[in-house]
Design a protein around this motif. Structure first.
Motif, PDB file in Angstrom:
ATOM      1  N   GLY A  51       0.800  -1.220   0.000  1.00 19.51           N
ATOM      2  CA  GLY A  51       0.000   0.000   0.000  1.00 19.51           C
ATOM      3  C   GLY A  51       0.832   1.268   0.000  1.00 19.51           C
ATOM      4  O   GLY A  51       0.289   2.358  -0.082  1.00 19.51           O
ATOM      5  N   ASP A  52       2.153   1.156   0.094  1.00 19.89           N
ATOM      6  CA  ASP A  52       3.011   2.335   0.066  1.00 19.89           C
ATOM      7  C   ASP A  52       3.150   2.851  -1.348  1.00 19.89           C
ATOM      8  O   ASP A  52       2.911   2.148  -2.325  1.00 19.89           O
ATOM      9  N   ASN A  53       3.585   4.104  -1.447  1.00 20.89           N
ATOM     10  CA  ASN A  53       3.859   4.706  -2.743  1.00 20.89           C
ATOM     11  C   ASN A  53       5.336   4.579  -3.067  1.00 20.89           C
ATOM     12  O   ASN A  53       6.156   4.274  -2.198  1.00 20.89           O
ATOM     13  N   PHE A  54       5.668   4.878  -4.316  1.00 21.76           N
ATOM     14  CA  PHE A  54       7.069   5.006  -4.697  1.00 21.76           C
ATOM     15  C   PHE A  54       7.641   6.218  -3.977  1.00 21.76           C
ATOM     16  O   PHE A  54       6.900   7.113  -3.562  1.00 21.76           O
ATOM     17  N   HIS A  55       8.950   6.252  -3.848  1.00 15.95           N
ATOM     18  CA  HIS A  55       9.617   7.381  -3.224  1.00 15.95           C
ATOM     19  C   HIS A  55      10.789   7.771  -4.113  1.00 15.95           C
ATOM     20  O   HIS A  55      11.565   6.901  -4.516  1.00 15.95           O
ATOM     21  N   VAL A  56      10.902   9.055  -4.460  1.00 15.61           N
ATOM     22  CA  VAL A  56      12.036   9.521  -5.251  1.00 15.61           C
ATOM     23  C   VAL A  56      12.850  10.504  -4.434  1.00 15.61           C
ATOM     24  O   VAL A  56      12.311  11.285  -3.650  1.00 15.61           O
ATOM     25  N   TRP A  57      14.155  10.441  -4.622  1.00 15.90           N
ATOM     26  CA  TRP A  57      15.062  11.303  -3.871  1.00 15.90           C
ATOM     27  C   TRP A  57      16.368  11.418  -4.635  1.00 15.90           C
ATOM     28  O   TRP A  57      16.666  10.589  -5.500  1.00 15.90           O
ATOM     29  N   SER A  58      17.131  12.436  -4.295  1.00 22.83           N
ATOM     30  CA  SER A  58      18.463  12.584  -4.858  1.00 22.83           C
ATOM     31  C   SER A  58      19.419  12.980  -3.749  1.00 22.83           C
ATOM     32  O   SER A  58      19.055  13.752  -2.860  1.00 22.83           O
ATOM     33  N   GLU A  59      20.612  12.440  -3.809  1.00 23.51           N
ATOM     34  CA  GLU A  59      21.628  12.810  -2.832  1.00 23.51           C
ATOM     35  C   GLU A  59      22.403  14.038  -3.292  1.00 23.51           C
ATOM     36  O   GLU A  59      23.265  14.534  -2.587  1.00 23.51           O
ATOM     37  N   SER A  60      22.062  14.534  -4.472  1.00 23.93           N
ATOM     38  CA  SER A  60      22.696  15.737  -5.015  1.00 23.93           C
ATOM     39  C   SER A  60      21.891  16.968  -4.614  1.00 23.93           C
ATOM     40  O   SER A  60      20.695  17.053  -4.892  1.00 23.93           O
ATOM     41  N   GLU A  61      22.556  17.921  -3.980  1.00 21.53           N
ATOM     42  CA  GLU A  61      21.897  19.168  -3.579  1.00 21.53           C
ATOM     43  C   GLU A  61      21.354  19.919  -4.791  1.00 21.53           C
ATOM     44  O   GLU A  61      20.349  20.612  -4.700  1.00 21.53           O
ATOM     45  N   ASP A  62      22.025  19.789  -5.939  1.00 20.58           N
ATOM     46  CA  ASP A  62      21.589  20.482  -7.145  1.00 20.58           C
ATOM     47  C   ASP A  62      20.324  19.858  -7.734  1.00 20.58           C
ATOM     48  O   ASP A  62      19.508  20.559  -8.331  1.00 20.58           O
ATOM     49  N   GLN A  68      10.718  18.112  -6.623  1.00 20.56           N
ATOM     50  CA  GLN A  68       9.493  18.483  -5.912  1.00 20.56           C
ATOM     51  C   GLN A  68       8.241  18.161  -6.719  1.00 20.56           C
ATOM     52  O   GLN A  68       7.276  17.621  -6.185  1.00 20.56           O
ATOM     53  N   LEU A  69       8.263  18.434  -8.010  1.00 20.93           N
ATOM     54  CA  LEU A  69       7.108  18.143  -8.876  1.00 20.93           C
ATOM     55  C   LEU A  69       6.765  16.654  -8.836  1.00 20.93           C
ATOM     56  O   LEU A  69       5.606  16.266  -8.672  1.00 20.93           O
ATOM     57  N   ALA A  70       7.782  15.818  -8.965  1.00 23.94           N
ATOM     58  CA  ALA A  70       7.555  14.370  -8.940  1.00 23.94           C
ATOM     59  C   ALA A  70       7.091  13.905  -7.559  1.00 23.94           C
ATOM     60  O   ALA A  70       6.210  13.046  -7.447  1.00 23.94           O
ATOM     61  N   GLN A  71       7.672  14.463  -6.510  1.00 21.57           N
ATOM     62  CA  GLN A  71       7.275  14.065  -5.154  1.00 21.57           C
ATOM     63  C   GLN A  71       5.821  14.451  -4.880  1.00 21.57           C
ATOM     64  O   GLN A  71       5.081  13.685  -4.268  1.00 21.57           O
ATOM     65  N   ASP A  72       5.427  15.629  -5.325  1.00 19.19           N
ATOM     66  CA  ASP A  72       4.031  16.052  -5.158  1.00 19.19           C
ATOM     67  C   ASP A  72       3.090  15.123  -5.927  1.00 19.19           C
ATOM     68  O   ASP A  72       2.027  14.749  -5.445  1.00 19.19           O
ATOM     69  N   TYR A  73       3.503  14.753  -7.124  1.00 17.54           N
ATOM     70  CA  TYR A  73       2.706  13.858  -7.960  1.00 17.54           C
ATOM     71  C   TYR A  73       2.513  12.503  -7.275  1.00 17.54           C
ATOM     72  O   TYR A  73       1.404  11.974  -7.215  1.00 17.54           O
ATOM     73  N   ILE A  74       3.585  11.954  -6.736  1.00 16.92           N
ATOM     74  CA  ILE A  74       3.528  10.645  -6.086  1.00 16.92           C
ATOM     75  C   ILE A  74       2.609  10.676  -4.865  1.00 16.92           C
ATOM     76  O   ILE A  74       1.860   9.742  -4.618  1.00 16.92           O
ATOM     77  N   SER A  75       2.666  11.777  -4.112  1.00 11.20           N
ATOM     78  CA  SER A  75       1.874  11.842  -2.889  1.00 11.20           C
ATOM     79  C   SER A  75       0.412  12.219  -3.149  1.00 11.20           C
ATOM     80  O   SER A  75      -0.410  12.139  -2.246  1.00 11.20           O
ATOM     81  N   SER A  76       0.080  12.602  -4.384  1.00 13.62           N
ATOM     82  CA  SER A  76      -1.311  12.913  -4.700  1.00 13.62           C
ATOM     83  C   SER A  76      -2.137  11.623  -4.734  1.00 13.62           C
ATOM     84  O   SER A  76      -1.588  10.529  -4.720  1.00 13.62           O
ATOM     85  N   LYS A  80       0.252   5.041  -8.439  1.00 11.19           N
ATOM     86  CA  LYS A  80       1.079   5.404  -9.587  1.00 11.19           C
ATOM     87  C   LYS A  80       1.908   4.187  -9.997  1.00 11.19           C
ATOM     88  O   LYS A  80       2.328   3.406  -9.160  1.00 11.19           O
ATOM     89  N   THR A  81       2.152   4.073 -11.289  1.00  9.97           N
ATOM     90  CA  THR A  81       3.048   3.024 -11.776  1.00  9.97           C
ATOM     91  C   THR A  81       4.466   3.570 -11.784  1.00  9.97           C
ATOM     92  O   THR A  81       4.676   4.792 -11.773  1.00  9.97           O
ATOM     93  N   LEU A  82       5.437   2.673 -11.835  1.00  5.30           N
ATOM     94  CA  LEU A  82       6.826   3.102 -11.917  1.00  5.30           C
ATOM     95  C   LEU A  82       7.039   3.958 -13.158  1.00  5.30           C
ATOM     96  O   LEU A  82       7.706   4.986 -13.110  1.00  5.30           O
ATOM     97  N   HIS A  83       6.449   3.546 -14.269  1.00  5.84           N
ATOM     98  CA  HIS A  83       6.612   4.307 -15.503  1.00  5.84           C
ATOM     99  C   HIS A  83       6.091   5.736 -15.349  1.00  5.84           C
ATOM    100  O   HIS A  83       6.733   6.699 -15.776  1.00  5.84           O
ATOM    101  N   GLU A  84       4.932   5.904 -14.728  1.00  5.72           N
ATOM    102  CA  GLU A  84       4.365   7.241 -14.513  1.00  5.72           C
ATOM    103  C   GLU A  84       5.283   8.078 -13.626  1.00  5.72           C
ATOM    104  O   GLU A  84       5.498   9.265 -13.883  1.00  5.72           O
ATOM    105  N   VAL A  85       5.828   7.466 -12.588  1.00  3.09           N
ATOM    106  CA  VAL A  85       6.734   8.167 -11.678  1.00  3.09           C
ATOM    107  C   VAL A  85       7.994   8.606 -12.420  1.00  3.09           C
ATOM    108  O   VAL A  85       8.432   9.758 -12.307  1.00  3.09           O
ATOM    109  N   LEU A  86       8.581   7.703 -13.203  1.00  5.57           N
ATOM    110  CA  LEU A  86       9.798   8.030 -13.938  1.00  5.57           C
ATOM    111  C   LEU A  86       9.538   9.138 -14.961  1.00  5.57           C
ATOM    112  O   LEU A  86      10.386  10.023 -15.149  1.00  5.57           O
ATOM    113  N   GLU A  87       8.400   9.104 -15.611  1.00  2.05           N
ATOM    114  CA  GLU A  87       8.064  10.167 -16.561  1.00  2.05           C
ATOM    115  C   GLU A  87       7.980  11.524 -15.863  1.00  2.05           C
ATOM    116  O   GLU A  87       8.418  12.537 -16.389  1.00  2.05           O
TER     117      GLU A  87
END
Length: 135
Positions: A51-62, A68-76, A80-87
């Protein structure tokens, strides 16, 4: 979907983008992606039936602010499918990759295959259903 199937989806997605799948860790259900010039992120995939969602993150400060756009999308709402998240991640990183806006025709080589597969299959069915239900 088991982790290997998700990794296969990620590999296929990479073939249509500048990103490479540089590492997978099945225990953590983590996939790491990289594209020049130094754009990197990772995806944590949910366990089956958890029941959890995908989680995206980067260790790069840049890179992190662009996710943020992708994180907001995932939490809406909605799964979501992996393909939708990656897009969505790809769209978020377009400025860092020096690519034109998603609506720009110059970018068709990366997005044409992805955009035309599923949505077109859905629309005729919806239109047909609407026409039948009106009679």
């Amino acid at each position: 979907m088991d982790f290997q199937q998700l990794a296969d989806v990620a590999e296929k997605w990479c073939s249509n983008t500048p990103f490479e799948l540089i590492a997978t860790e099945e225990t953590e259900r983590r996939m790491d992606f990289y594209a020049d010039p130094g754009v990197s992120f990772y995806v944590l995939c949910p366990d089956n039936g958890c029941g959890d969602n995908f989680h995206v993150w980067s260790e790069s400060e840049d890179c992190l602010p662009f996710l943020q756009l992708a994180q907001d999308y995932i939490s809406s709402c909605g799964k979501k499918t992996l393909h939708e998240v990656l897009e969505k991640v790809f769209k978020s990183f377009r400025p860092l990759l020096g690519l034109p806006d998603a609506d720009d025709d110059a970018f068709e080589e990366y997005s044409a295959d992805v955009e035309e597969e599923e949505p077109e299959a859905d629309h005729p069915q919806m239109g047909a259903e609407r026409m039948t239900s009106c009679h």
